[in-house]
Structure formats: C-alpha cells, structure tokens
Design an enzyme around this catalytic site. Structure first.
Site, mmCIF file in Angstrom:
data_model
loop_
_atom_site.group_PDB
_atom_site.id
_atom_site.type_symbol
_atom_site.label_atom_id
_atom_site.label_comp_id
_atom_site.label_asym_id
_atom_site.label_seq_id
_atom_site.Cartn_x
_atom_site.Cartn_y
_atom_site.Cartn_z
ATOM 1 N N TYR A 1 -2.563 -1.360 10.471
ATOM 2 C CA TYR A 1 -2.497 -1.542 9.016
ATOM 3 C C TYR A 1 -1.199 -0.965 8.453
ATOM 4 O O TYR A 1 -0.475 -1.626 7.706
ATOM 5 C CB TYR A 1 -3.707 -0.861 8.364
ATOM 6 N N SER B 1 0.881 -1.180 0.000
ATOM 7 C CA SER B 1 0.000 0.000 0.000
ATOM 8 C C SER B 1 0.908 1.217 0.000
ATOM 9 O O SER B 1 2.076 1.114 0.419
ATOM 10 C CB SER B 1 -0.848 -0.001 1.279
HETATM 11 P P1 NAD Z 1 -10.732 -6.875 -0.706
HETATM 12 O O1 NAD Z 1 -11.302 -6.786 0.653
HETATM 13 O O2 NAD Z 1 -11.653 -7.035 -1.862
HETATM 14 O O3 NAD Z 1 -9.653 -8.063 -0.793
HETATM 15 C C1 NAD Z 1 -9.013 -8.659 0.301
HETATM 16 C C2 NAD Z 1 -9.151 -10.161 0.142
HETATM 17 O O4 NAD Z 1 -8.356 -10.825 1.138
HETATM 18 C C3 NAD Z 1 -10.598 -10.640 0.344
HETATM 19 O O5 NAD Z 1 -10.968 -11.501 -0.716
HETATM 20 C C4 NAD Z 1 -10.544 -11.380 1.671
HETATM 21 O O6 NAD Z 1 -11.493 -12.436 1.773
HETATM 22 C C5 NAD Z 1 -9.119 -11.907 1.650
HETATM 23 N N1 NAD Z 1 -8.630 -12.265 2.978
HETATM 24 C C6 NAD Z 1 -8.768 -11.563 4.135
HETATM 25 N N2 NAD Z 1 -8.202 -12.240 5.139
HETATM 26 C C7 NAD Z 1 -7.685 -13.382 4.621
HETATM 27 C C8 NAD Z 1 -6.963 -14.472 5.149
HETATM 28 N N3 NAD Z 1 -6.671 -14.539 6.464
HETATM 29 N N4 NAD Z 1 -6.598 -15.488 4.311
HETATM 30 C C9 NAD Z 1 -6.891 -15.440 2.999
HETATM 31 N N5 NAD Z 1 -7.566 -14.415 2.429
HETATM 32 C C10 NAD Z 1 -7.958 -13.420 3.238
HETATM 33 O O7 NAD Z 1 -9.858 -5.563 -0.907
HETATM 34 P P2 NAD Z 1 -8.695 -5.223 -1.966
HETATM 35 O O8 NAD Z 1 -8.666 -3.774 -2.066
HETATM 36 O O9 NAD Z 1 -8.817 -6.042 -3.186
HETATM 37 O O10 NAD Z 1 -7.397 -5.649 -1.133
HETATM 38 C C11 NAD Z 1 -6.363 -6.464 -1.663
HETATM 39 C C12 NAD Z 1 -5.037 -6.006 -1.094
HETATM 40 O O11 NAD Z 1 -4.744 -4.698 -1.594
HETATM 41 C C13 NAD Z 1 -4.977 -5.897 0.427
HETATM 42 O O12 NAD Z 1 -3.745 -6.401 0.909
HETATM 43 C C14 NAD Z 1 -5.069 -4.408 0.671
HETATM 44 O O13 NAD Z 1 -4.463 -4.010 1.881
HETATM 45 C C15 NAD Z 1 -4.321 -3.891 -0.528
HETATM 46 N N6 NAD Z 1 -4.599 -2.477 -0.832
HETATM 47 C C16 NAD Z 1 -5.821 -2.087 -1.266
HETATM 48 C C17 NAD Z 1 -6.054 -0.746 -1.532
HETATM 49 C C18 NAD Z 1 -7.366 -0.235 -2.032
HETATM 50 O O14 NAD Z 1 -7.547 0.999 -2.089
HETATM 51 N N7 NAD Z 1 -8.310 -1.070 -2.412
HETATM 52 C C19 NAD Z 1 -5.031 0.171 -1.350
HETATM 53 C C20 NAD Z 1 -3.797 -0.256 -0.884
HETATM 54 C C21 NAD Z 1 -3.593 -1.590 -0.639
#
Ligand code: NAD
Length: 251
Positions: free
Chosen positions: A152, A139
C-alpha cells in the site's frame, strides 16, 4: 469553486471518499461519471440522484475497462475535464509474508490503475484542447512509512512520483496534476478500526486535531484542485489529515 459545464470521472465512487467527491462535484455544477467496481447499488443510486451523471462499471487495473469508461463518458456527458483517481484497496500483511499475488493486486489497483486512468484521460484532454485537472487521492503514506502495509505504501509513494512527472509532462497541454493525501478518514476501508473504540481512541492521540476526518472534508480539497480556483497549482500534494503527517511529541 465551481465546476459549471465541466465533466468529471471519479473512480471508486460507490462508497467513502469517492462518493463524497462525486456528490460535491455535482453540487458544484459538474456532470459526473460515477465509476464503480464494488458498491454497485450505491453507485447506481448516486448516479440516479445527481442532476447530470452516469454510473460506469470498470476495473481501473484493466486498460480496456479504463478506455471504455473514458469513451463512454465523453459520448454520454459530452467532454472530459477532470479525473479523480480515488479507487483503492488496502491489505495488511507483514513485510516478510507479502506474497506475489498480494503485491500484484495492490500495485495493480492502487498504482497501475491510477496510471491507466490518468494516461487515458490526459490523452482525451490533450485531444480536446480544453486543458484539465487530474487529482489523485493518495495518502499520508505517500510520504510516511506504514508498518504492515508495504505494498500500500509503495503504491501511494509511487503515486506521488507519477503525479510529479505527469505534472511536468502535461503542463504544455494545460493539464494540472495534484495529489490529495488523506490521513485517517471514517470510511469502509477503515471498518475494522471504526468498530474498535480502543483503536479509534489510540488513533486520535496521534492526530493533532484529535479526531478522524469525514469524506466530505477530503471532497472540499479535491474540488479546489479540480476547479479553476487552483489554476496555478500543479505538481503538489495537499494533506487532509488533521495534522497527522506532522505529528510529533516533545521529549
Ligand atoms: P472505500 O473502500 O470506501 O473506497 C474505495 C473504493 O474503490 C470502493 O468503492 C471500491 O469498490 C473501489 N475500488 C476498489 N478496487 C477497484 C477497482 N479495481 N476499480 C474500480 N474501483 C475499485 O475507502 P475510501 O477510504 O473511500 O478510499 C478511497 C481512497 O482514499 C483510496 O485510494 C484510499 O487508499 C484513499 N485513502 C483513504 C484513507 C482513509 O482513511 N479512509 C486514508 C488515506 C487514503
């Protein structure tokens, strides 16, 4: 950028960024293990839809689950070349209110989970002598503080140093390790913001490209880092954030 003949594990691939990465990797020729914990139906439907894929339920914060996922992937898909550490959770809580359970949960999934997956996959990649690529979805908060999100940010900052250490230690096995650092991407993790037009408008004022990103835009950079197109890249973070990490205002 192709992944012909390569096998990839994408964690948390039932939704959002992980889903888009699994789809993009498959279209680039990879066989994909679609890992999930939540979004079971979506993960299973995605694995059905992709030409060569399997869905595997595993909690990335549990070492036994992670090893079972790696073993099953190699057994069913034949090898292991790429890991995308994408699974993650986000909780908002003032610094003074963070309790031990929240700390352990956040660090357990977002940092320890990524470590367990990276270590188990790197061991398999070392043993196969095929080399490999590990891509962590961190991130912009691996670098930029995020008030109200201390666990986080700490986890993502830790992921930055895990990536740098692993890149050095695994280079002799031809395993590259890099981070993709998204800014604000329209996915379920941002549901509260996405449902509040005022919040979205405020957010857009601090993004130089003036919009949130799409999961597919993160997937393109993950594909670059997973593929041989980035064969001389290791130990780096690539921001996919519309310039957000560089945001600044003239006085
Ligand atoms: P999201 O919530 O759609 O995806 C997260 C996924 O991780 C979900 O499918 C969830 O079921 C899975 N998950 C959670 N805990 C788990 C575990 N213990 N074991 C296996 N799977 C697990 O959100 P996203 O935005 O697609 O997030 C994906 C990644 O991107 C994350 O690491 C998040 O921190 C990072 N991220 C997202 C953003 C954003 O703006 N969307 C920004 C920076 C970083």
């Amino acid at each position: 950028m192709d992944l012909d003949g390569k096998v990839a594990i994408v964690t948390g691939a039932g939704s959002g960024i992980g889903y888009a990465i699994a789809e993009r990797f498959a279209s680039a020729g990879a066989s994909v293990c679609v890992n999930y914990l939540g979004y079971e139906d979506d993960a299973k439907a995605l694995a059905q839809k992709l030409p060569k894929a399997m869905a595997f339920r595993a909690d990335v914060s549990k070492a036994a689950d992670v090893q079972a996922m790696v073993d099953a992937t190699i057994k069913e898909l034949g090898s292991l070349d790429v890991l995308v550490n994408n699974a993650g959770i986000e909780r908002s809580m003032p610094f003074l209110d963070v309790d031990e359970a929240t700390w352990d949960l956040m660090l357990g999934v977002d940092l320890k989970g990524a470590f367990l997956c990276a270590q188990a996959c790197a061991r398999a990649m070392r043993d196969s002598r095929r080399g490999g690529s590990i891509v962590n979805i961190s991130s912009i908060h691996e670098d930029v503080p995020f008030p109200g999100y201390t666990p986080y940010s700490v986890a993502k900052g830790g992921l930055r140093m895990m990536m740098r250490n692993a890149a050095l230690e695994l280079a002799e096995h031809r395993i590259r390790v890099n981070n993709v650092a998204p800014g604000a991407i329209a996915t379920p993790i941002n549901a509260k913001t996405l449902n509040d037009p005022d919040k979205v408008a405020t957010l857009q004022t601090i993004i130089p490209l003036q919009r949130m990103g799409r999961p597919e835009e993160v997937a393109e950079v993950a594909l670059f880092l997973a593929s041989d197109a980035s064969s001389y890249v290791t130990g780096s973070t690539y921001y996919v954030d519309g310039g957000m990490v560089r945001y600044s205002q003239p006085l």
